[in-house]
Design a protein around this motif. Structure first.
Motif, short mmCIF file in Angstrom:
data_model
loop_
_atom_site.label_atom_id
_atom_site.label_comp_id
_atom_site.label_asym_id
_atom_site.label_seq_id
_atom_site.Cartn_x
_atom_site.Cartn_y
_atom_site.Cartn_z
N LEU A 1 40.70 37.58 38.48
CA LEU A 1 39.79 37.30 39.60
C LEU A 1 38.83 36.18 39.26
O LEU A 1 38.38 36.05 38.13
CB LEU A 1 38.99 38.55 39.95
N CYS A 2 38.50 35.36 40.26
CA CYS A 2 37.50 34.31 40.13
C CYS A 2 36.30 34.69 40.99
O CYS A 2 36.44 35.39 41.99
CB CYS A 2 38.06 32.96 40.58
N TYR A 3 35.14 34.18 40.60
CA TYR A 3 33.90 34.53 41.29
C TYR A 3 33.06 33.29 41.56
O TYR A 3 33.10 32.33 40.80
CB TYR A 3 33.06 35.49 40.41
N ASP A 4 32.27 33.36 42.64
CA ASP A 4 31.19 32.39 42.80
C ASP A 4 29.97 33.07 42.20
O ASP A 4 30.11 33.91 41.31
CB ASP A 4 31.02 31.96 44.26
N ILE B 1 30.36 36.85 44.68
CA ILE B 1 31.54 37.62 45.08
C ILE B 1 32.83 37.03 44.53
O ILE B 1 32.86 35.90 44.04
CB ILE B 1 31.64 37.71 46.63
N VAL B 2 33.91 37.79 44.67
CA VAL B 2 35.24 37.31 44.31
C VAL B 2 35.64 36.21 45.29
O VAL B 2 35.39 36.33 46.50
CB VAL B 2 36.26 38.47 44.38
N ILE B 3 36.25 35.15 44.76
CA ILE B 3 36.70 34.02 45.60
C ILE B 3 38.14 33.70 45.27
O ILE B 3 38.65 34.10 44.22
CB ILE B 3 35.82 32.77 45.37
N ASN C 1 41.44 31.13 35.65
CA ASN C 1 42.14 29.88 35.90
C ASN C 1 43.12 29.54 34.78
O ASN C 1 43.91 28.61 34.92
CB ASN C 1 41.17 28.71 36.06
N TYR C 2 43.07 30.26 33.71
CA TYR C 2 43.91 29.95 32.55
C TYR C 2 44.73 31.17 32.15
O TYR C 2 44.25 32.29 32.19
CB TYR C 2 43.04 29.54 31.35
N THR C 3 45.96 30.93 31.80
CA THR C 3 46.80 32.01 31.30
C THR C 3 47.11 31.74 29.83
O THR C 3 47.14 30.61 29.38
CB THR C 3 48.12 32.12 32.08
N GLY C 4 47.31 32.78 29.11
CA GLY C 4 47.61 32.66 27.68
C GLY C 4 48.69 33.66 27.32
O GLY C 4 49.58 33.96 28.11
N ASN C 5 48.57 34.20 26.14
CA ASN C 5 49.52 35.19 25.65
C ASN C 5 49.24 36.53 26.32
O ASN C 5 48.31 37.23 25.93
CB ASN C 5 49.40 35.35 24.13
#
Length: 175
Positions: free
Chosen positions: A39-42, A45-47, A62-66
């Protein structure tokens, strides 16, 4: 302290400490497990996930890893496929099938318990480092309220598909 003296100290710290910080940040000889945050937030709230250049871009989601990945070894142990570490499946110290206050250990007890542990037939158990412990955290968990009377709707900060888990014991005044 005079402003000039303070500035000289700051410059000295930057010049002497920064190379060490940069070295520490680039010395990653171990695999880092992704947090699982989606989830991303401002500021409130969740955006929807922002794109590069948009406000609020650069958050963990915004980033994925292992991605966390485990194997239940069927012998009371779980192997982390990312780090290669092996963990005990349950913190149930007394074997009664319930994880609660009576399973807690003081530090010296934990050291002694690890040395005596024979889970999965292994004899080389030890306490994990803080970095190793952090590899288990699922950052999408939810924290129980200190006044909660139920934990039914909460999400633990560990993958309960593979690890046994218990919240603090209300009857033992753990919250």
């Amino acid at each position: 302290m005079k402003p000039r003296t303070r500035n000289l100290i700051i410059i000295w710290l930057l010049l002497t400490g920064l190379p060490c910080l940069l070295l520490a940040q680039t010395d990653t000889t171990y695999k880092i497990v992704d947090t699982g945050q989606i989830l991303c937030y401002d500021t409130l709230i969740v955006i929807p996930s922002p794109s590069p250049g948009q406000p609020y871009y650069g958050q963990d989601a915004n980033y994925t890893g292992n991605a966390p990945s485990y194997v239940n070894n069927g012998n009371g142990t779980v192997t982390d496929r990312v780090t290669g570490l092996m963990w005990q499946k349950s913190p149930d110290r007394n074997g009664n099938g319930v994880i609660n206050y009576s399973d807690k250990l003081y530090y010296q007890q934990a050291l002694d318990s690890a040395a005596a542990c024979r889970t999965g037939g292994y004899t080389d158990w030890r306490l994990p480092t803080i970095k190793e412990l952090y590899s288990l955290i699922m950052y999408y968990g939810t924290e129980p309220s200190p006044d909660a009377t139920s934990t039914d709707s909460l999400v633990p900060f560990i993958d309960t598909t593979y690890f046994n888990f218990g919240y603090g014991d209300l009857s033992a005044s753990e919250r």
